[in-house]
Design an enzyme around this catalytic site. Structure first.
Site, PDB file in Angstrom:
ATOM      1  N   SER A 213       6.544  -0.864   0.637  1.00 36.20           N
ATOM      2  CA  SER A 213       5.760  -1.837   1.394  1.00 36.20           C
ATOM      3  C   SER A 213       4.948  -1.130   2.495  1.00 36.20           C
ATOM      4  O   SER A 213       4.135  -0.265   2.187  1.00 36.20           O
ATOM      5  CB  SER A 213       6.695  -2.909   1.953  1.00 36.20           C
ATOM      6  OG  SER A 213       5.975  -4.025   2.446  1.00 36.20           O
ATOM      7  N   ASP A 301       6.001 -10.237  -7.278  1.00 39.42           N
ATOM      8  CA  ASP A 301       5.937  -9.924  -5.848  1.00 39.42           C
ATOM      9  C   ASP A 301       5.022 -10.949  -5.170  1.00 39.42           C
ATOM     10  O   ASP A 301       3.815 -10.978  -5.424  1.00 39.42           O
ATOM     11  CB  ASP A 301       5.384  -8.505  -5.656  1.00 39.42           C
ATOM     12  CG  ASP A 301       5.479  -8.009  -4.221  1.00 39.42           C
ATOM     13  OD1 ASP A 301       5.500  -8.845  -3.301  1.00 39.42           O
ATOM     14  OD2 ASP A 301       5.524  -6.781  -4.028  1.00 39.42           O
ATOM     15  N   HIS A 339       9.571  -8.568  -4.116  1.00 39.25           N
ATOM     16  CA  HIS A 339       9.010  -7.536  -3.246  1.00 39.25           C
ATOM     17  C   HIS A 339      10.025  -6.460  -2.860  1.00 39.25           C
ATOM     18  O   HIS A 339       9.654  -5.299  -2.668  1.00 39.25           O
ATOM     19  CB  HIS A 339       8.456  -8.196  -1.972  1.00 39.25           C
ATOM     20  CG  HIS A 339       7.770  -7.248  -1.042  1.00 39.25           C
ATOM     21  ND1 HIS A 339       6.583  -6.607  -1.355  1.00 39.25           N
ATOM     22  CD2 HIS A 339       8.095  -6.818   0.215  1.00 39.25           C
ATOM     23  CE1 HIS A 339       6.214  -5.842  -0.348  1.00 39.25           C
ATOM     24  NE2 HIS A 339       7.109  -5.933   0.608  1.00 39.25           N
TER      25      HIS A 339
END
Length: 359
Positions: A213, A301, A339
């Protein structure tokens, strides 16, 4: 006459009283609703003013955006003792590394599972020497919230440690038990210091930057800086749930959805990212890199949509002379990895080793 008058008076009084009571009962609900209306209007007006004012405040004071990007105040899990990783994770110690004057970052070092028995009761010196045991080293760069003790990060360390990797997982400055204040340039300094520390102890062991991320932008920032300023090529970069750049990420994350139709959204909010010195240019960085680059993204995601990972892959593939060094692996929606949970896929170590041509 007196009785009749009295009776009449009583009757007249009862009639008026009961009528007023009935009338009062009938009016109460209306008065209650009318009483709430001004309050409701006031609340709605305040919410509207807040909604309208936020983009302008962001533009005037871009530092506000850093509070949304660097969620270091969300130090979950809140009661984890970062100095005692053994309570959550085997084969792991906590160490502290000064990265510049006034800044020290906290790091967990997990050794490969094959060294687990030998690692019991050992001091930091033994763990440092173990970095030269020929097992590859992952410098793990986490996302924008929480600490290195978050459950999905522990899952990652367990999975990749069992697969034969050393893991060095740090909390950036301002996160967890690390000192200092978050900034993009500061994160680069922290990771460069950790890379130098690991390189000095790793012998011929390969070192991999693994970003998740927000950490993907940090990984490519550091890899690019090493290559351009030192002529050093990191052994590999793995980008899990990445984005093209922080501006594109801000345009897609769920929290900005309520402002996407707001007049001036791009100017007031997205363009203000640069005013806050936040860029995280994965798309520009991968054009410079030459090391093996693996991109991982889940189709479900909902935080950073998979099209951002695909765009980044296409950008890198166009720039790389050796196309075999760039690979994109997507995980189908039915796996439910979202995610944060690609690290829960038991096939992950094999996928990574195959890409890196490791046994």
């Amino acid at each position: 006459m007196r009785r009749r008058g009295g009776a009449e008076a009583v009757e007249h009084g009862n009639g008026d009283g009961s009528g007023r009571a009935a009338e009062g009962r009938a009016e109460r609900p209306r008065r209650g609703w009318l009483g709430w209306c001004p309050r409701l209007r006031t609340v709605l007006l305040q919410l509207l003013l807040m909604y309208i004012s936020v983009p302008f405040l962001v533009r005037l004071f871009p530092v506000i955006l850093t509070k949304f990007v660097f969620l270091n105040f969300m130090a979950f899990p809140f009661f984890a003792d970062l100095r005692q990783p053994a309570l959550l994770l085997n084969n792991t110690i906590s160490l502290y590394l000064p990265t510049e004057p006034g800044v020290t970052v906290g790091i967990w070092h997990t050794v490969p599972g094959s060294s687990g028995t030998e690692a019991r009761g050992r001091e930091q010196r033994w763990f440092e020497e173990a970095l030269a045991d020929a097992h590859p080293i992952i410098i793990y760069l986490h996302g924008n919230g929480g600490t290195r003790a978050a459950s999905h990060r522990i899952q990652f360390m367990k999975l990749m440690g069992a697969a034969g990797f050393h893991i060095l997982a740090l909390d950036y400055r301002g996160y967890g038990d690390s000192s200092g204040h978050p900034s993009e340039s500061g994160f680069t300094t922290d990771v460069l210091a950790l890379y130098d520390w690991a390189k000095a102890r790793s012998g011929n062991s390969s070192i991999i930057f693994w970003g998740h991320s927000l950490g993907t932008g940090i990984a490519t920032n550091v890899a690019r800086k090493l290559q351009e300023e030192r002529g050093v090529q990191v052994d590999a970069v793995v980008l899990e749930s990445p984005y093209t750049n922080i501006r594109d990420a801000a345009a897609n994350i769920p929290i900005t959805k309520i402002y996407r139709q707001f007049p001036g959204f791009e100017y007031l909010i997205l363009d203000s990212m640069a005013l806050g010195n936040m860029f995280f240019r994965n798309d520009e960085n991968v054009k410079v890199l030459a090391c093996p680059l693996l991109i991982l993204h889940a189709e479900d995601d909902t935080v950073l949509p998979p099209q951002l990972g695909r765009q980044l892959f296409e950008t890198a593939r166009r720039a790389y002379k050796d196309k075999s060094k760039v690979k994109l692996i997507t995980f189908p929606e039915k796996l439910g990895l979202g995610h944060d949970y690609i690290s829960s896929n038991p096939e992950l170590p094999t996928l990574v080793k195959d890409f890196l041509n490791m046994k």
